[in-house]
Design an enzyme around this catalytic site. Structure first.
Site, short mmCIF file in Angstrom:
data_model
loop_
_atom_site.label_atom_id
_atom_site.label_comp_id
_atom_site.label_asym_id
_atom_site.label_seq_id
_atom_site.Cartn_x
_atom_site.Cartn_y
_atom_site.Cartn_z
N GLY A 27 -1.58 9.40 51.52
CA GLY A 27 -1.42 10.47 50.54
C GLY A 27 -2.47 10.40 49.45
O GLY A 27 -3.51 9.76 49.62
N HIS A 33 -9.86 13.18 53.35
CA HIS A 33 -8.70 13.34 54.23
C HIS A 33 -8.73 14.71 54.92
O HIS A 33 -8.44 14.82 56.11
CB HIS A 33 -7.39 13.22 53.44
CG HIS A 33 -7.14 11.88 52.81
ND1 HIS A 33 -7.12 11.69 51.45
CD2 HIS A 33 -6.89 10.66 53.36
CE1 HIS A 33 -6.85 10.42 51.19
NE2 HIS A 33 -6.71 9.76 52.32
N LYS A 146 -15.34 5.30 56.39
CA LYS A 146 -15.37 4.66 55.08
C LYS A 146 -14.67 3.31 55.15
O LYS A 146 -15.08 2.33 54.53
CB LYS A 146 -14.70 5.54 54.04
CG LYS A 146 -14.75 4.88 52.71
CD LYS A 146 -14.00 5.60 51.66
CE LYS A 146 -13.84 4.67 50.51
NZ LYS A 146 -12.53 4.05 50.49
N SER A 182 -12.27 8.61 47.52
CA SER A 182 -11.21 7.63 47.70
C SER A 182 -10.06 8.01 46.77
O SER A 182 -10.29 8.49 45.65
CB SER A 182 -11.71 6.24 47.33
OG SER A 182 -10.62 5.35 47.13
N SER A 183 -8.85 7.77 47.24
CA SER A 183 -7.69 8.03 46.38
C SER A 183 -7.76 7.16 45.13
O SER A 183 -7.21 7.50 44.09
CB SER A 183 -6.40 7.72 47.13
OG SER A 183 -6.36 8.44 48.34
P1 AMP Z 1 -6.03 6.28 53.17
O1 AMP Z 1 -5.13 7.39 52.71
O2 AMP Z 1 -6.94 5.77 52.12
O3 AMP Z 1 -5.29 5.21 53.93
O4 AMP Z 1 -7.01 6.95 54.23
C1 AMP Z 1 -6.52 7.65 55.34
C2 AMP Z 1 -7.66 7.92 56.28
O5 AMP Z 1 -8.66 8.70 55.62
C3 AMP Z 1 -8.35 6.65 56.77
O6 AMP Z 1 -8.68 6.80 58.14
C4 AMP Z 1 -9.58 6.59 55.91
O7 AMP Z 1 -10.65 5.89 56.51
C5 AMP Z 1 -9.90 8.06 55.76
N1 AMP Z 1 -10.73 8.29 54.58
C6 AMP Z 1 -10.51 7.84 53.31
N2 AMP Z 1 -11.52 8.20 52.50
C7 AMP Z 1 -12.40 8.90 53.26
C8 AMP Z 1 -13.66 9.54 53.01
N3 AMP Z 1 -14.22 9.54 51.81
N4 AMP Z 1 -14.28 10.16 54.05
C9 AMP Z 1 -13.73 10.16 55.29
N5 AMP Z 1 -12.55 9.58 55.58
C10 AMP Z 1 -11.90 8.96 54.60
#
Ligand code: AMP
Length: 277
Positions: A27, A33, A146, A182-183
């Site tokens: 989230g 995302h 990433k 990034s979140s």
């Molecule tokens: P997270 O919510 O941070 O666990 O990320 C969920 C998915 O989104 C994971 O597969 C991450 O690698 C991907 N993700 C996060 N940030 C980015 C970004 N800046 N560009 C592409 N994919 C991302």
């Protein structure tokens, strides 16, 4: 778009969808995302997203409690991106008290970089991704480059355990100034947000040096460190590894992952690029 919170509902809703591409997330969704959801849309007729801040992949001193959880905004972004089903379980739904913990470990890939700095992190990632795959049985699943080590760990888990899912690698989406989305970027103060851009600039400089013929990785990692350090970031690691095995690479004779983790204030950021020989 359907939103479900229990495993039973998720299985029922999934059954009606046919072939799906799955995008697991924690989230606090951003354009990175959304780019995964767009790639997912092109990979299968239906798209399923999970929103779950997985407690088992956070260390005891990490940001599990303060991790942002803007569920309504996230659902609006999923709807906008044409997602068919969102699975947003609670920790109690995913980890009932009467079920023993189970961990999948891939020591060959997790003893360096993020795995070394965040003990147990990838066990938690494998645990939750395996559970989500079992609940949703996707034909395809998208993961971002990433989190390059995570992408490799999940790909190898799928291969080693014969999970019937194709993993799709998705390129890193960046802010206009290069910072990887990034979140966790939303934790940054305006000054720290500005300082954080140095990570990408350092990676780009190393890329240029590599293109100019400097193939020794210790030179390239030193470049990255020297560019970042004056900006008062605390470097966790700067490493050059084989992007498949995560073994240290001495020279860029084949594609080489150059990865950085650094703290800006209290916020830990990661980024990477693949250097070409
Ligand atoms: P997270 O919510 O941070 O666990 O990320 C969920 C998915 O989104 C994971 O597969 C991450 O690698 C991907 N993700 C996060 N940030 C980015 C970004 N800046 N560009 C592409 N994919 C991302």
């Amino acid at each position: 778009m359907r939103v479900v919170n229990t495993i039973r509902e998720a299985r029922e809703a999934r059954r009606e969808l046919g072939s799906i591409c799955f995008v697991p997330t924690m989230g606090a969704l951003h354009a990175g995302h959304v780019s995964l959801m767009e790639l997912a849309r092109r990979s299968a007729p239906r798209v399923v997203v999970s929103i779950f801040v997985n407690p088992t992949q956070f260390g005891p001193r990490e940001d599990f409690n303060k991790y942002p959880r803007p569920l309504q905004e996230d659902l609006a972004k999923c709807e906008q991106a044409g997602v068919d089903l969102v699975f947003a379980p609670t920790p109690a739904e995913m980890y009932p008290e009467n079920v023993p913990d189970i961990f999948i470990d891939i020591p060959a890939l997790t003893q360096t970089l993020e795995g070394a700095k965040r003990p147990g992190h990838f066990k938690g990632v494998c645990q939750v991704v395996a559970k989500l795959f079992n609940i949703l049985t996707p034909e395809f699943a998208c993961f971002g480059q990433k989190d390059y080590q995570q992408l490799r760990v999940v790909s190898e888990m799928v291969r080693a355990l014969d999970m019937p899912v194709d993993i799709i690698a998705c390129p890193t989406r960046r802010e206009p100034d290069g910072l990887a989305m990034s979140s966790r970027n939303q934790y940054l103060s305006p000054e720290d947000r500005q300082r954080a851009t140095i990570i990408y600039k350092a990676l780009k400089t190393a890329e240029e040096q590599c293109k100019a013929g400097y193939k020794q990785t210790n030179r390239l990692t030193t470049t990255v460190r020297n560019i970042i350090l004056p900006h008062h970031l605390l470097i966790d690691y700067v490493a050059a590894v084989d992007p498949m095995t995560f073994k240290e690479a001495m020279e860029v004779t084949q594609p080489t992952l150059l990865a950085v983790a650094a703290r800006v204030g209290n916020t830990r950021l990661i980024d990477n690029t693949v250097l070409m020989p």
